[in-house]
Design a protein around this motif. Structure first.
Motif, PDB file in Angstrom:
ATOM      1  N   GLY A 193     -12.304  26.962  38.617  1.00 13.22           N
ATOM      2  CA  GLY A 193     -12.161  25.995  37.533  1.00 13.22           C
ATOM      3  C   GLY A 193     -13.382  25.888  36.631  1.00 13.22           C
ATOM      4  O   GLY A 193     -13.308  25.315  35.539  1.00 13.22           O
ATOM      5  N   GLN A 194     -14.510  26.457  37.062  1.00 14.35           N
ATOM      6  CA  GLN A 194     -15.747  26.271  36.292  1.00 14.35           C
ATOM      7  C   GLN A 194     -15.689  27.004  34.943  1.00 14.35           C
ATOM      8  O   GLN A 194     -16.121  26.473  33.922  1.00 14.35           O
ATOM      9  CB  GLN A 194     -16.930  26.787  37.115  1.00 14.35           C
ATOM     10  N   THR A 219     -18.162  20.924  42.014  1.00 13.84           N
ATOM     11  CA  THR A 219     -17.633  21.811  40.970  1.00 13.84           C
ATOM     12  C   THR A 219     -18.754  22.326  40.066  1.00 13.84           C
ATOM     13  O   THR A 219     -18.498  23.101  39.151  1.00 13.84           O
ATOM     14  CB  THR A 219     -16.576  21.084  40.107  1.00 13.84           C
ATOM     15  N   GLY A 220     -19.978  21.896  40.306  1.00 12.17           N
ATOM     16  CA  GLY A 220     -21.107  22.385  39.506  1.00 12.17           C
ATOM     17  C   GLY A 220     -21.027  21.874  38.081  1.00 12.17           C
ATOM     18  O   GLY A 220     -21.099  22.631  37.113  1.00 12.17           O
ATOM     19  N   LYS A 221     -20.898  20.551  37.950  1.00 14.07           N
ATOM     20  CA  LYS A 221     -20.617  19.969  36.633  1.00 14.07           C
ATOM     21  C   LYS A 221     -21.754  20.171  35.636  1.00 14.07           C
ATOM     22  O   LYS A 221     -21.497  20.383  34.449  1.00 14.07           O
ATOM     23  CB  LYS A 221     -20.296  18.477  36.779  1.00 14.07           C
ATOM     24  N   PHE A 553      -8.942  17.474  31.135  1.00 12.79           N
ATOM     25  CA  PHE A 553      -9.002  18.646  32.005  1.00 12.79           C
ATOM     26  C   PHE A 553      -9.429  18.216  33.402  1.00 12.79           C
ATOM     27  O   PHE A 553     -10.450  17.544  33.571  1.00 12.79           O
ATOM     28  CB  PHE A 553     -10.011  19.656  31.445  1.00 12.79           C
ATOM     29  N   ALA A 554      -8.625  18.597  34.397  1.00 12.34           N
ATOM     30  CA  ALA A 554      -8.957  18.236  35.780  1.00 12.34           C
ATOM     31  C   ALA A 554      -9.317  19.498  36.545  1.00 12.34           C
ATOM     32  O   ALA A 554      -8.525  20.446  36.597  1.00 12.34           O
ATOM     33  CB  ALA A 554      -7.774  17.541  36.433  1.00 12.34           C
ATOM     34  N   MET A 555     -10.503  19.522  37.107  1.00 11.09           N
ATOM     35  CA  MET A 555     -10.901  20.679  37.915  1.00 11.09           C
ATOM     36  C   MET A 555     -10.445  20.463  39.352  1.00 11.09           C
ATOM     37  O   MET A 555     -10.492  19.336  39.846  1.00 11.09           O
ATOM     38  CB  MET A 555     -12.422  20.842  37.895  1.00 11.09           C
ATOM     39  N   PRO A 556     -10.052  21.524  40.020  1.00 12.14           N
ATOM     40  CA  PRO A 556      -9.678  21.355  41.429  1.00 12.14           C
ATOM     41  C   PRO A 556     -10.932  21.164  42.277  1.00 12.14           C
ATOM     42  O   PRO A 556     -12.014  21.623  41.905  1.00 12.14           O
ATOM     43  CB  PRO A 556      -9.003  22.687  41.765  1.00 12.14           C
ATOM     44  N   SER A 557     -10.766  20.503  43.416  1.00  6.10           N
ATOM     45  CA  SER A 557     -11.907  20.385  44.320  1.00  6.10           C
ATOM     46  C   SER A 557     -12.191  21.764  44.917  1.00  6.10           C
ATOM     47  O   SER A 557     -11.268  22.467  45.332  1.00  6.10           O
ATOM     48  CB  SER A 557     -11.591  19.397  45.441  1.00  6.10           C
TER      49      SER A 557
END
Ligand code: SF4
Length: 753
Positions: A193-194, A219-221, A553-557
């Motif tokens: 997701g990144q 997620t390495g935001k 936008f939703a990133m997966p865990s």
């Protein structure tokens, strides 16, 4: 040909500015008077004069392939075929009439004179600076006739230093952009997701839109947001990147991401702004009579800025060292560096708070990108920023101090009395209630509050022993200033609350944070709001005033869901049942830590609930205190950071230990969350609930459930910090099985009973 816009005022003030730092007077009345004085003078000028006449002059800077577009509005202009006249109007409040114009004021008039001569081919022009009272009465008038050549020569004296700075900045920008073009993502692989997130951030910048993103832990935001923003910066899609955090502790992620990027060749001026209090080395008044750094600061800062421009290291330590070398105020120095920095890491306030945002940036340009970390805090932070109050009990205590020190005839004492009287005279309901809302305030209320704020400003150098009032001056003064600002805004966005019948506190409570956020971020070069708990995204977008075409936008865990065992136990933790719930909660905690000894944090909805349960818990544990400084917090977490052993701590949900702390691996085995995190029912929450019911159709969801479940999610998020972490979360409340609450849980949660 590239175009760069600069106002006449900016150009002049770049060279002609004061020498010292002084507390900005901030008198609201002065600002109003300034506008009134302008308008009154413009009216009095009569026929033949025009007010607020726009004027532009393009200046070609050939070697830079740049057109500098100088623009502004002449306060007053009298056209004529032979010699027209430009008038610069300024407010004068001195006791004696001015003897000469202030150089910066005169230079503004001269600049307009030059612009007229060039655009119309005039041989000469009349310029004059006029000082007036708020009613437009002239206090001083300084007319001159200047030839075109004289205007040009004077104009050059402010233009050339400005161009020197521009050339140096553009040299850096070229080197920066080349390094950014070659910049690679700082890790060998993107996490799931990144890459998509990076594309979303880049697109938001390119489209000048807002993006709302849910980015679970791991997620390495910081890299996923900073990297695309830097790429966009290098391509000229944005002028600056501001990475905003809600707390100082949250900056580390951004700093680490930048440090990692700096392992590649990178020419980037990245600045961290710390709070003024934390940076101030002298802890005195910001005035040349008190602080040696304030005296002559602006005479020394140009050289210091030029020194910084030769370095790529803009770390806090380096900025501080240069500030020390030139005997500069570190805070004011950082503010100046902001103007040319590529990336600024700072608190929300510096970009979003209408009272303290960096005016020289956010009032001057929209070519700025915001990356807003932990954005679930925004609605509450906005309400704090935009609300203000008049505390008549606090004022009474301060008035006693003034009365004793300076007597009842002192203007500040009188101004305080006027406000206290205005509060006392408010018509509160006769139903015995102790708090409530008021439909409106009397007309005169705002005037006396404005006068009081000005009286405080006028008396700021008289050292009253405020500590005798049993509190800090700022605790009463700052909310008053915020109240005055709030009252200048649209009253429809506010509720007026009163609390306490004997000495009421009156609050202008901001309801419409969405509207303000929308306005504050409108037209910026991309705004990304992200957080692990910005969920559910459509509701959060609505709450933050996002538009339909602002992306979510939703990133997966990135972590396997089975690493976190979440178990729910039905306990009735509602307020009326808390006493009986304590025994069951203590039993559940005991069972958990007995079955699987380890390190646990237990989160309660309030300190009172926490203490009640602590009394029933027959286990050694530590308890969070209401006031804990940094050292106390670090000591509190010692047991977790040490290798081995067990630990059990009782904390409050939404407090310092439920967000922003990182306890990876065996430092934390699990958390227990008591209740569903709903904010306490009080006047403020109930007013909000009614507001959201009216505007969004579901008051309970927006005022209670969403903020509550965000706190729960943050607390549970402490458990799994890395790919190899495993742990448990115990949710103690029957409401966790309700569909309405389930919907607010992160998608990767697997809750068992
Ligand atoms: S060094 Fe401290 S007291 Fe001096 S101007 Fe700066 S903030 Fe104010």
């Amino acid at each position: 040909m590239e175009e760069l816009r600069v106002s006449v005022r900016e150009l002049v003030e770049f060279t002609l500015h004061g020498a010292d730092i002084r507390l900005i007077s901030g008198r609201m009345q002065d600002m109003l008077d300034g506008t009134l004085g302008h308008q009154a003078r413009q009216k009095l000028l009569g026929d033949g004069w025009q007010a607020e006449v726009p004027l532009n002059l393009p200046i070609l800077v050939e070697e830079e392939e740049l057109t500098l577009v100088l623009g502004g509005r002449m306060d007053a202009f009298r056209d004529a075929t032979d010699v027209p006249c430009v008038e610069e109007i300024k407010l004068w409040q001195g006791e004696h009439p001015p003897e000469a114009p202030i150089p910066a004021h005169r230079m503004q008039a001269v600049c307009y004179g030059h612009m007229l001569c060039v655009t119309r081919g005039l041989p000469a022009v009349d310029v004059r600076v006029v000082y007036v009272t708020r009613r437009g009465k002239v206090q001083g008038e300084f007319p001159e006739r200047l030839t075109a050549e004289e205007c040009r020569a004077e104009f050059q004296s402010v233009l050339l230093p400005y161009l020197r700075r521009i050339r140096a900045v553009r040299r850096h920008t070229r080197a920066r952009n080349a390094s950014l073009a070659a910049l690679k993502f700082p890790y060998a692989n993107y996490r799931p997701g990144q890459r998509e997130m990076a594309v979303q951030v880049y697109t938001a910048i390119k489209r000048k839109k807002r993006l709302f993103a849910c980015m679970p832990t791991g997620t390495g935001k910081s890299s996923a947001t900073l990297f695309p923003a830097l790429k966009a910066l290098g391509e000229g899609l944005t002028g600056q990147v501001y990475y905003l955090t809600a707390r100082t502790t949250q900056r580390q992620g951004a700093l680490d991401a930048l440090a990692r990027l700096h392992q590649q060749t990178l020419h980037l001026w990245a600045l961290v702004i710390d709070a003024k209090d934390r940076q101030c080395p002298t802890h005195t008044l910001c005035h040349p009579d008190y602080c040696e750094r304030a005296k002559g600061h602006f005479l020394r800062d140009t050289e210091a800025i030029e020194e910084m421009m030769t370095a790529d290291d803009w770390s806090a330590e380096n900025v501080r060292a240069v500030a020390d070398k030139y005997c500069l105020c570190p805070f004011e120095f950082a503010m100046s560096l902001c103007e040319i920095a590529d990336v600024v890491i700072c608190d929300y306030n510096y970009a979003l708070d209408p009272a303290v945002h960096i005016r020289r940036i956010f009032d001057a340009t929209r070519d700025v990108t915001l990356l807003i970390d932990e954005a679930h805090h925004l609605p509450e932070r906005f309400r704090d920023m935009l609300s203000g109050s008049v505390d008549s009990a606090g004022l009474r205590k301060l008035r006693t101090v003034v009365g004793k020190a300076a007597g009842k005839k002192h203007p500040l004492y009188k101004a305080m009395t006027d406000v206290i009287r205005a509060v006392d005279n408010l018509l509160l309901p006769e139903d015995g209630s102790t708090e409530g809302t008021l439909p409106k305030l009397p007309d005169d209320f705002d005037r006396v509050c404005l006068s009081l704020a000005d009286a405080f400003m006028d008396a700021r150098q008289e050292h009253f022993p405020w500590e005798d009032a049993g509190g800090r001056l700022g605790d009463t003064l700052m909310p008053l200033l915020s109240f005055n600002r709030a009252r200048q805004r649209d009253s429809a966005d506010y509720a007026i609350l009163w609390e306490g019948r004997r000495h009421p506190k009156i609050t202008a409570f901001a309801l419409d944070s969405a509207g303000y956020f929308q306005q504050a971020t409108q037209g910026l070069s991309g705004v990304t709001c992200f957080s692990a708990t910005l969920h559910p995204l459509p509701e959060m977008r609505l709450l933050l005033g996002g538009a339909e075409d602002d992306a979510c936008f939703a990133m997966p865990s990135p972590f396997p869901p089975e690493h976190l065992q979440i178990r729910q136990v039905d306990v009735n933790t509602r307020y009326a049942h808390r006493t009986s719930a304590c025994t069951e909660i203590a039993r559940q905690i005991t069972a958990l830590v007995t079955q699987k000894p380890g390190k646990y944090l237990v989160f309660f909805p309030s300190f009172a609930f926490l203490r009640m349960t602590a009394e029933r818990l027959m286990l050694p544990c530590q308890v969070q205190e209401k006031q804990m400084d940094e050292a106390a917090r670090a000591a509190f977490l010692d047991a977790y950071r040490q290798e081995g052993g067990d630990a059990l701590s009782l904390c409050v949900l939404g407090g310092v230990f439920s967000e922003g702390i990182d306890l990876p691996g065996r430092q934390l085995d699990g958390v227990v969350v008591v209740g569903v995190g709903l904010p306490q029912v009080n006047l403020y929450q109930e007013v909000l609930r009614a507001h959201f019911e009216r505007t969004l159709g579901d008051g309970f969801l927006y005022a209670y459930m969403l903020p509550g479940m965000q706190k729960v999610t943050q607390a549970v998020g402490r458990v799994i910090r890395t790919e190899t972490d495993t742990g448990v979360a115990l949710l103690l409340d029957d409401r966790y099985s309700y569909p309405a609450y389930r919907r607010l849980m992160p998608e990767h949660w697997r809750v068992t009973r």
